[in-house]
Every structure is written in structure tokens, then in C-alpha cells.
Design a protein around this motif. Structure first.
Motif, PDB file in Angstrom:
ATOM      1  N   GLY A 164      53.791  17.314   6.328  1.00 38.58           N
ATOM      2  CA  GLY A 164      52.591  18.124   6.307  1.00 38.58           C
ATOM      3  C   GLY A 164      51.729  17.782   5.111  1.00 38.58           C
ATOM      4  O   GLY A 164      51.927  16.751   4.457  1.00 38.58           O
ATOM      5  N   HIS A 165      50.749  18.652   4.815  1.00 37.65           N
ATOM      6  CA  HIS A 165      49.869  18.441   3.665  1.00 37.65           C
ATOM      7  C   HIS A 165      50.475  19.019   2.384  1.00 37.65           C
ATOM      8  O   HIS A 165      50.271  18.474   1.293  1.00 37.65           O
ATOM      9  CB  HIS A 165      48.506  19.079   3.912  1.00 37.65           C
ATOM     10  CG  HIS A 165      47.760  18.469   5.063  1.00 37.65           C
ATOM     11  ND1 HIS A 165      47.278  17.181   5.035  1.00 37.65           N
ATOM     12  CD2 HIS A 165      47.417  18.974   6.284  1.00 37.65           C
ATOM     13  CE1 HIS A 165      46.660  16.914   6.181  1.00 37.65           C
ATOM     14  NE2 HIS A 165      46.746  17.982   6.947  1.00 37.65           N
ATOM     15  N   PHE A 166      51.187  20.129   2.516  1.00 35.47           N
ATOM     16  CA  PHE A 166      51.739  20.823   1.354  1.00 35.47           C
ATOM     17  C   PHE A 166      53.229  20.550   1.171  1.00 35.47           C
ATOM     18  O   PHE A 166      53.750  20.691   0.064  1.00 35.47           O
ATOM     19  CB  PHE A 166      51.522  22.330   1.480  1.00 35.47           C
ATOM     20  CG  PHE A 166      50.087  22.729   1.610  1.00 35.47           C
ATOM     21  CD1 PHE A 166      49.240  22.729   0.519  1.00 35.47           C
ATOM     22  CD2 PHE A 166      49.568  23.098   2.848  1.00 35.47           C
ATOM     23  CE1 PHE A 166      47.911  23.090   0.635  1.00 35.47           C
ATOM     24  CE2 PHE A 166      48.241  23.466   2.987  1.00 35.47           C
ATOM     25  CZ  PHE A 166      47.407  23.459   1.882  1.00 35.47           C
ATOM     26  N   CYS A 167      53.902  20.210   2.255  1.00 34.25           N
ATOM     27  CA  CYS A 167      55.347  20.025   2.168  1.00 34.25           C
ATOM     28  C   CYS A 167      55.814  19.000   3.189  1.00 34.25           C
ATOM     29  O   CYS A 167      55.095  18.631   4.118  1.00 34.25           O
ATOM     30  CB  CYS A 167      56.083  21.353   2.371  1.00 34.25           C
ATOM     31  SG  CYS A 167      56.074  21.960   4.074  1.00 34.25           S
ATOM     32  N   ARG A 168      57.038  18.578   2.990  1.00 33.82           N
ATOM     33  CA  ARG A 168      57.759  17.758   3.963  1.00 33.82           C
ATOM     34  C   ARG A 168      59.097  18.433   4.195  1.00 33.82           C
ATOM     35  O   ARG A 168      59.722  18.921   3.243  1.00 33.82           O
ATOM     36  CB  ARG A 168      57.979  16.346   3.422  1.00 33.82           C
ATOM     37  CG  ARG A 168      58.770  15.436   4.358  1.00 33.82           C
ATOM     38  CD  ARG A 168      58.889  14.019   3.822  1.00 33.82           C
ATOM     39  NE  ARG A 168      59.727  13.934   2.614  1.00 33.82           N
ATOM     40  CZ  ARG A 168      59.248  13.760   1.392  1.00 33.82           C
ATOM     41  NH1 ARG A 168      57.963  13.664   1.172  1.00 33.82           N
ATOM     42  NH2 ARG A 168      60.084  13.688   0.356  1.00 33.82           N
ATOM     43  N   ILE A 169      59.520  18.527   5.442  1.00 35.78           N
ATOM     44  CA  ILE A 169      60.869  19.006   5.694  1.00 35.78           C
ATOM     45  C   ILE A 169      61.686  17.819   6.189  1.00 35.78           C
ATOM     46  O   ILE A 169      61.246  17.065   7.053  1.00 35.78           O
ATOM     47  CB  ILE A 169      60.900  20.195   6.676  1.00 35.78           C
ATOM     48  CG1 ILE A 169      60.278  19.856   8.029  1.00 35.78           C
ATOM     49  CG2 ILE A 169      60.185  21.390   6.075  1.00 35.78           C
ATOM     50  CD1 ILE A 169      60.397  20.992   9.026  1.00 35.78           C
TER      51      ILE A 169
END
Length: 261
Positions: free
Chosen positions: A39-44
Motif C-alpha cells: 500500500g501507500h502507508f504500509c506493506r503486509i
């Protein structure tokens, strides 16, 4: 109160018994691949003990006490070694599929969540084991992590139903489910025994025809223009979901529990 209920024509069989809608083209859904979602704010990404254990333990250790683990099946952890043992088991599991949340601003692990109870034949899956540390709680990254999993479930894999379950006494989890657009479906009494206690389980779910409106609301909430210069949201996700649902064929409806949001 906004209401969006799809009124399907009643179907009957040759015996004039009401029956569910036919699914002539239905096929079993894929088992989720255990791969990263960006994503833009995080990666899972899949839990990796060697890469994640120290950062996750530090993140969870920023909490002043162990109350965040009260309603979880594991934890709190007495020390780093006991947390490592927990993470080793999580990394080896294939149901649940555990993910670590990486904050892209710091590149540090800040929490975990999982896909679980994977029923590919019926297209049903659950999001659970949601354990946000204080470093990610109430941030855009926390909301985006949930969005990434929901988008994966419905758009990439084509599942029909995504569930959320929690101890019915866990007020923060119930409120989170409603905020994310899950509908409350009721209480299963004495459904689970954990940590030596009885649990009545609150059930929530989202189905595929709910998702397009909810997806658009998530996208609008995550957009830069929804935040002021101090990073404060202009419109809540719950309000965006309610507004987006209006006039659609979603089955989404506001429930009395929505007052908890």
C-alpha cells in the motif's frame, strides 16, 4: 439511518419451497497465496521470524501493560523468548495465514493480522488475530492494512464472504468491525473456551455485493485530501461507507450497534 438492502425476487423450486439464488458459474476460490500486499502507508507480508521478531517485540513493548492481549488467544508475553516461540508457530501456520504489518514511513514492523478459517469451496474467509501495537493504532497505516486484506479477499481471490469474530465483551474489536464496514450478525453463546474462560462470540461479516461501495469509501478515506495539515481526518470512514452505500445494491445496512463507532 441509511439502509441499503438488496431485495431479491423470491425463488421457489418444483415443490413451491423457497430456495436461494442459483450460482451456475460458481467455482471454488483459490487458497490465498502467502505473498506481500503493498500500500501507500504500509506493506503486509508473511511473518518471518528472523526479520520481524525483534521489531514486533519492541513495538508491542511500547504498550504500558498487557491489556491489549486480554481478548487474544495468545499473550501477553513475559519476555522476548516467549514471543519468539509464539512467532515461530505463527510463521509455520497455513491456516491462519499470519502477516506482519510494515510501516513504510519507518520500515519497522508495527503489528500483525491474519486470514483464517479459509473455506475456498464456499468462498468464505475470516480476518482475525488482529494485534496492532501502539505504534500503528489509529493511524492511516492501520486502516490501510485492513483495506489491503479486504481488497485481496474480494478483488484478487473472488471470495463471497469475509467474517470478523471476537469476544462479545471486546468493545474495541466490535467497534472496529463496524468502522470497517462489517455487519453485526449476532452472538454465538458459549462458542469458545480460551485462557480458562468462556467466550460468547460476536459475529460480523461483509459479503461481495457490499464490497464495491465499501472499497470506494476506503479509497476516499485514504486519499490525501481527506486529511488536514495536521493529519486529522476530515470525514470518518464510517460516514463515508454509509454515504457511499446510499443508492447502491449493497446489502449494507446500519445497525443499532453502529452507535459504537
Amino acid at each position: 439511518m441509511n439502509t441499503c438492502v438488496n431485495q431479491e425476487e423470491m425463488l421457489v423450486n418444483a415443490f413451491q419451497q423457497p430456495i436461494g439464488a442459483p450460482l451456475p458459474h460458481w467455482t471454488a476460490r483459490p487458497v490465498p497465496p502467502h505473498t506481500p500486499l503493498n500500500g501507500h502507508f504500509c506493506r503486509i507480508e508473511p511473518v518471518d521470524v528472523d526479520r520481524h521478531v525483534d521489531g514486533l517485540y519492541r513495538a508491542y513493548s511500547t504498550a504500558p501493560d498487557g491489556r491489549d492481549w486480554t481478548y487474544m488467544s495468545a499473550g501477553p508475553f513475559a519476555d522476548a523468548e516467549s514471543f519468539r516461540s509464539h512467532l515461530i508457530k505463527a510463521a509455520a501456520s497455513r491456516d491462519p495465514l499470519h502477516y506482519t504489518i510494515i510501516d513504510l514511513a519507518t520500515h519497522e514492523p508495527t503489528g500483525m493480522l491474519a486470514l483464517m478459517r479459509i473455506d475456498s469451496g464456499n468462498g468464505v474467509i475470516e480476518i482475525g488475530h488482529v494485534a496492532y501495537s501502539p505504534l500503528i493504532r489509529r493511524t492511516s497505516a492501520a486502516t490501510e492494512a485492513m483495506f489491503l486484506l479486504l481488497r485481496h479477499v474480494f478483488d484478487d481471490l473472488g471470495y463471497r464472504r469475509c467474517e470478523w469474530k471476537c469476544d462479545h465483551l471486546n468493545a474495541p474489536s466490535r467497534a472496529a468491525a463496524l468502522r470497517y464496514g462489517f455487519q453485526y450478525e449476532g452472538i454465538f453463546r458459549q462458542a469458545v473456551v480460551y485462557k480458562g474462560r468462556s467466550r460468547d462470540t460476536a459475529w460480523f461479516a461483509m459479503i461481495d455485493r457490499d464490497w464495491p461501495a465499501i472499497r470506494m469509501a476506503f479509497e476516499r478515506w485514504l486519499a490525501p485530501e481527506n486529511f488536514d495539515a495536521a493529519g486529522v481526518q476530515r470525514v470518518t470512514l464510517a460516514n463515508l461507507i454509509a454515504a457511499q452505500c446510499s443508492g447502491t445494491e449493497s446489502s449494507f445496512r446500519r445497525t443499532p450497534e453502529s452507535s459504537q463507532e
